[in-house]
Scaffold this motif. Structure first.
Motif, PDB file in Angstrom:
ATOM      1  N   TYR A 103       0.845  -1.202   0.067  1.00 19.16           N
ATOM      2  CA  TYR A 103      -0.004  -0.025   0.035  1.00 19.16           C
ATOM      3  C   TYR A 103       0.741   1.377  -0.029  1.00 19.16           C
ATOM      4  O   TYR A 103       0.543   2.247  -0.456  1.00 19.16           O
ATOM      5  CB  TYR A 103      -0.924  -0.024   1.442  1.00 19.16           C
ATOM      6  CG  TYR A 103      -1.810  -1.305   1.175  1.00 19.16           C
ATOM      7  CD1 TYR A 103      -3.221  -1.132   0.445  1.00 19.16           C
ATOM      8  CD2 TYR A 103      -1.433  -2.461   2.061  1.00 19.16           C
ATOM      9  CE1 TYR A 103      -3.728  -2.584   0.532  1.00 19.16           C
ATOM     10  CE2 TYR A 103      -2.206  -3.412   1.932  1.00 19.16           C
ATOM     11  CZ  TYR A 103      -3.350  -3.560   1.114  1.00 19.16           C
ATOM     12  OH  TYR A 103      -4.178  -4.887   1.236  1.00 19.16           O
ATOM     13  N   SER A 104       1.957   1.132   0.698  1.00 18.57           N
ATOM     14  CA  SER A 104       2.985   2.274   0.590  1.00 18.57           C
ATOM     15  C   SER A 104       3.450   2.496  -0.910  1.00 18.57           C
ATOM     16  O   SER A 104       3.466   3.648  -1.366  1.00 18.57           O
ATOM     17  CB  SER A 104       3.948   1.945   1.538  1.00 18.57           C
ATOM     18  OG  SER A 104       3.765   1.952   2.803  1.00 18.57           O
ATOM     19  N   PHE A 105       3.722   1.464  -1.640  1.00 22.20           N
ATOM     20  CA  PHE A 105       4.026   1.512  -3.034  1.00 22.20           C
ATOM     21  C   PHE A 105       3.004   2.448  -3.908  1.00 22.20           C
ATOM     22  O   PHE A 105       3.270   3.304  -4.453  1.00 22.20           O
ATOM     23  CB  PHE A 105       4.290   0.200  -3.738  1.00 22.20           C
ATOM     24  CG  PHE A 105       5.537  -0.643  -3.467  1.00 22.20           C
ATOM     25  CD1 PHE A 105       6.642   0.029  -3.026  1.00 22.20           C
ATOM     26  CD2 PHE A 105       5.336  -1.997  -3.499  1.00 22.20           C
ATOM     27  CE1 PHE A 105       7.674  -0.667  -2.691  1.00 22.20           C
ATOM     28  CE2 PHE A 105       6.796  -2.740  -3.127  1.00 22.20           C
ATOM     29  CZ  PHE A 105       7.817  -2.396  -2.782  1.00 22.20           C
ATOM     30  N   ILE A 106       1.765   1.890  -3.667  1.00 21.32           N
ATOM     31  CA  ILE A 106       0.503   2.669  -4.146  1.00 21.32           C
ATOM     32  C   ILE A 106       0.568   4.161  -3.802  1.00 21.32           C
ATOM     33  O   ILE A 106       0.568   5.199  -4.515  1.00 21.32           O
ATOM     34  CB  ILE A 106      -0.654   1.998  -3.961  1.00 21.32           C
ATOM     35  CG1 ILE A 106      -0.695   0.586  -4.463  1.00 21.32           C
ATOM     36  CG2 ILE A 106      -1.867   2.882  -4.328  1.00 21.32           C
ATOM     37  CD1 ILE A 106      -1.856  -0.230  -4.217  1.00 21.32           C
ATOM     38  N   LEU A 107       0.488   4.628  -2.561  1.00 20.66           N
ATOM     39  CA  LEU A 107       0.432   5.817  -2.088  1.00 20.66           C
ATOM     40  C   LEU A 107       1.584   6.603  -2.473  1.00 20.66           C
ATOM     41  O   LEU A 107       1.291   7.814  -2.929  1.00 20.66           O
ATOM     42  CB  LEU A 107       0.481   5.777  -0.483  1.00 20.66           C
ATOM     43  CG  LEU A 107      -0.046   7.020   0.177  1.00 20.66           C
ATOM     44  CD1 LEU A 107      -1.450   7.418  -0.111  1.00 20.66           C
ATOM     45  CD2 LEU A 107       0.069   7.091   1.682  1.00 20.66           C
ATOM     46  N   VAL A 108       3.068   6.068  -2.406  1.00 24.70           N
ATOM     47  CA  VAL A 108       4.029   6.999  -3.057  1.00 24.70           C
ATOM     48  C   VAL A 108       3.839   7.426  -4.298  1.00 24.70           C
ATOM     49  O   VAL A 108       4.039   8.476  -4.785  1.00 24.70           O
ATOM     50  CB  VAL A 108       5.372   6.169  -2.665  1.00 24.70           C
ATOM     51  CG1 VAL A 108       6.544   6.930  -3.508  1.00 24.70           C
ATOM     52  CG2 VAL A 108       5.582   6.155  -1.264  1.00 24.70           C
ATOM     53  N   SER A 109       3.537   6.256  -5.231  1.00 24.86           N
ATOM     54  CA  SER A 109       3.548   6.372  -6.672  1.00 24.86           C
ATOM     55  C   SER A 109       2.511   7.490  -7.270  1.00 24.86           C
ATOM     56  O   SER A 109       2.675   8.281  -8.069  1.00 24.86           O
ATOM     57  CB  SER A 109       3.478   5.050  -7.263  1.00 24.86           C
ATOM     58  OG  SER A 109       3.605   5.127  -8.630  1.00 24.86           O
ATOM     59  N   VAL A 110       1.432   7.082  -6.493  1.00 19.70           N
ATOM     60  CA  VAL A 110       0.113   8.232  -7.141  1.00 19.70           C
ATOM     61  C   VAL A 110       0.377   9.595  -6.486  1.00 19.70           C
ATOM     62  O   VAL A 110       0.085  10.488  -7.000  1.00 19.70           O
ATOM     63  CB  VAL A 110      -1.099   7.432  -6.152  1.00 19.70           C
ATOM     64  CG1 VAL A 110      -2.449   8.318  -6.728  1.00 19.70           C
ATOM     65  CG2 VAL A 110      -1.277   6.049  -7.181  1.00 19.70           C
ATOM     66  N   LEU A 111       0.547   9.638  -5.151  1.00 18.00           N
ATOM     67  CA  LEU A 111       0.662  10.999  -4.856  1.00 18.00           C
ATOM     68  C   LEU A 111       1.680  11.966  -5.175  1.00 18.00           C
ATOM     69  O   LEU A 111       1.592  13.141  -5.224  1.00 18.00           O
ATOM     70  CB  LEU A 111       0.422  10.740  -3.043  1.00 18.00           C
ATOM     71  CG  LEU A 111       0.099  12.008  -2.146  1.00 18.00           C
ATOM     72  CD1 LEU A 111      -1.129  12.395  -2.620  1.00 18.00           C
ATOM     73  CD2 LEU A 111       0.223  11.616  -0.706  1.00 18.00           C
ATOM     74  N   ALA A 112       2.821  11.263  -5.290  1.00 13.46           N
ATOM     75  CA  ALA A 112       4.221  12.079  -5.742  1.00 13.46           C
ATOM     76  C   ALA A 112       3.439  12.686  -7.090  1.00 13.46           C
ATOM     77  O   ALA A 112       4.171  13.581  -7.474  1.00 13.46           O
ATOM     78  CB  ALA A 112       5.051  11.227  -5.925  1.00 13.46           C
ATOM     79  N   ARG A 113       2.979  12.009  -8.106  1.00 16.36           N
ATOM     80  CA  ARG A 113       2.479  12.148  -9.324  1.00 16.36           C
ATOM     81  C   ARG A 113       1.706  13.570  -9.621  1.00 16.36           C
ATOM     82  O   ARG A 113       1.448  14.300 -10.556  1.00 16.36           O
ATOM     83  CB  ARG A 113       2.143  11.274 -10.166  1.00 16.36           C
ATOM     84  CG  ARG A 113       3.083  10.344 -10.770  1.00 16.36           C
ATOM     85  CD  ARG A 113       2.941   8.988 -11.229  1.00 16.36           C
ATOM     86  NE  ARG A 113       3.823   8.214 -12.111  1.00 16.36           N
ATOM     87  CZ  ARG A 113       4.941   7.420 -11.102  1.00 16.36           C
ATOM     88  NH1 ARG A 113       4.837   7.466 -10.058  1.00 16.36           N
ATOM     89  NH2 ARG A 113       5.821   6.890 -12.002  1.00 16.36           N
TER      90      ARG A 113
END
Length: 257
Positions: free
Chosen positions: A135-145
């Motif tokens: 879930y951290s992979f998802i949060l980082v990848s989505v929010l940073a963009r």
């Protein structure tokens, strides 16, 4: 759907096997789906990590996850990060900085900065508990963009030549498109946060509010350095934001797990 597929085609190396309705305006508006596209490298990282973990240790699995993620995106944001470090670190004037950033060669600033950034990113991922890592992979990848999307709304593109590769894709999104991008980002982030913090949705406000502060600081810095943004600076902002979001996840989950 056409805009979404255009976004996949531009921001990843995934081939689209049929013709799209391409135009400069359509491609610019496709930018609103950038955070949604972040799900693709995130899912690739999750799959790679769990398959690798069958026979490899955590660190090796994390390294392979980053490699496959980079292959999927074609190092799109990483390339911007490297060029930005070279330009901002090696140039004295605005013109020098822009010239260096457009040079295809990699300088010492970019190389050293990229190596240190990757090492920091790996060490931060390694500190996240395995049951919430996906879930951290998802949060980082989505929010940073979402960060580069927002920067284009409030800064001007500084390269004046129409031949610039990025100029045909980058523009200020309309208020509605920019709002749509934020809605997509927040909805996906809430889904990941639901698992990360067991329903403590209000705590998602902390990284989002401070992320907005980070966006403001980056915008002021870019304004001071070049008077606006370039495609490379947008890529750099995404990479910086990934580090920031990882630090936020580690800091907040420390008090809940």
């Amino acid at each position: 759907m056409n805009k979404l597929l255009l976004a996949i085609q531009f921001y990843t190396r995934i081939p689209i096997p049929f013709a799209l309705n391409y135009s400069k305006e359509e491609t610019k508006r496709a930018t609103k789906y950038l955070s949604l596209i972040g799900l693709i490298p995130a899912l690739v990282m999750i799959l790679t990590y769990h398959i690798s973990l069958i026979i490899l240790n955590t660190w090796s699995s994390l390294i392979l996850s980053l490699i496959t993620s980079t292959l999927v995106t074609g190092a799109f944001h990483e390339d911007g990060f490297i060029d930005s470090l070279d330009g901002l670190g090696g140039g004295w004037t605005k013109e020098d900085k822009l010239k260096i950033m457009k040079d295809s060669r990699v300088g010492s600033y970019g190389l050293i900065g990229y190596v240190l950034m990757i090492l920091l990113k790996l060490s931060l991922y390694a500190q996240i508990k395995e049951n919430i890592l996906a879930y951290s992979f998802i949060l980082v990848s989505v929010l940073a963009r979402q960060v580069p999307i927002t920067l284009t709304r409030f800064l001007n593109y500084v390269r004046g030549d129409e031949t610039s590769k990025s100029n045909q894709y980058i523009d200020k999104l309309s208020f509605v498109d920019h709002g749509t991008a934020w809605v997509i980002t927040i909805l996906i982030s809430l889904g990941a946060w639901q698992v990360l913090l067991k329903g403590q949705h209000f705590l998602l406000l902390l990284p989002i509010i401070t992320l907005i502060v980070l966006i403001i600081l980056i915008a002021f810095y870019y304004k001071k350095q070049l008077g606006g943004y370039t495609g490379d600076l947008l890529g750099a902002s995404e990479q910086i934001s990934e580090i920031y979001i990882l630090l936020s996840i580690i800091s907040i989950t420390h008090f809940f797990y």
